[in-house]
Design an enzyme around this catalytic site. Sequence first.
Site, short mmCIF file in Angstrom:
data_model
loop_
_atom_site.label_atom_id
_atom_site.label_comp_id
_atom_site.label_asym_id
_atom_site.label_seq_id
_atom_site.Cartn_x
_atom_site.Cartn_y
_atom_site.Cartn_z
N SER A 90 3.29 10.21 0.52
CA SER A 90 3.53 9.01 -0.28
C SER A 90 4.94 8.45 -0.16
CB SER A 90 3.21 9.29 -1.74
OG SER A 90 3.94 10.39 -2.21
N HIS A 133 -3.33 8.14 -0.08
CA HIS A 133 -2.85 7.00 0.70
C HIS A 133 -3.55 6.87 2.05
CE1 HIS A 133 0.41 6.25 -2.15
NE2 HIS A 133 0.47 7.57 -2.25
N LYS A 179 -5.88 3.29 -5.32
CA LYS A 179 -5.04 2.65 -4.30
C LYS A 179 -5.92 1.72 -3.46
CE LYS A 179 -1.91 6.52 -4.79
NZ LYS A 179 -1.01 5.97 -5.78
#
Length: 351
Positions: free
Chosen positions: A140, A168, A199
């Site tokens: 991240s 991610h 996300k």
Amino acid sequence: MMASNNYLGLTTHPAVVEAARKALEKYGVGAGSVPLLGGTLDLHRELEHKLAQMKGCEDAVIFSSGYASNVGCVSALVRKNDVAINDRLNHASIIDGCRLSGGTFRTFRHNDLTHLEKVLRSTEDQGFLGKLVIVDGVFSMDGDISNLPGIKAITDRYGARLMIDEAHATGVIGANGRGTPEHFKMEGQIDLVAGTLSKALGSVGGFVASSKEVVNYLRFYARSHMFSTALPPTTAAALCAAVDVIQTEPALREKLWSNINYMITNLKRLGFNLGNAETAIIPIIIGDDRTLKEVSKEVHEAGIFVNSVYYPAVPKKLSRLRLSLMATHTQEDLDDTLAVMERVGKKYGLI
Ligand code: PMP
């Protein structure tokens, strides 16, 4: 906005919004209970099936956030006589899960296979019952990809299990956006695939995908699942639609990747230090905290919102600006950002 994890723009995608609207009308705004008592709706099971399928696993269990899924999963699996072995840059939620677990935990240098092997070797003959190696798929703060094939080979050799956090990576890497195992053609080979729904998937929530047996265990032993109210139906419906969009609209991911490649190429051409950036998270390493404060103020005043990241989120002397790219950024957004970065970078002697 250069600081959002809404990588594919799904927070406002018409099909996703419409799914949430329909669920709102049908179910209202809340699930009303924890999953195991009265909170599980057909929508939650549908979402779990879709996530399991996307991650090449038998089943999946959902949580109210990615933080809750990591804390719940790690603390449920790692028991008193077990050891968890973490990449040093793993997310705080994994570390907190280790702290809560009552087991032993160790770290290895970021993405360093030799060090991982050394740490695993040092755990032999210490009477541990189980070993769990945990890595982020995409890190991240650095935006680099974990060396999953190397890590898996070593993990297997030492009889350890492997868990990856796909926060991610989901929707971003892999030919079909299915994440790190797809990127390395290793689908179905990772013991536990965790991630967030907050996300690229555009809403909020977390999940762990694994074998049926492990998922069933987590439903009862992951306390952040067991004792916390299920996701609102609007969110579950939006997420079901988002999983479909990720798999049926590759153009979004292609646009994201064209934006990523454009920014990495041009920031490097300008002379910035991007570390090992290779995904939608692009660190611009500055090092000196005072310079970073001034740079970030100027970038913000120019109308570009970026994150500044200091120790202890990153090592001392590696403080940085962090840009996050989205499929919805226009060419103008990218060029405006590059122009501001060039001006500020020259002023502060970064390039
Ligand atoms: N894992 C990683 C790698 C993250 O970056 C984050 C979020 N910032 C999380 C887990 C936690 O996810 P959530 O925000 O959904 O709680």
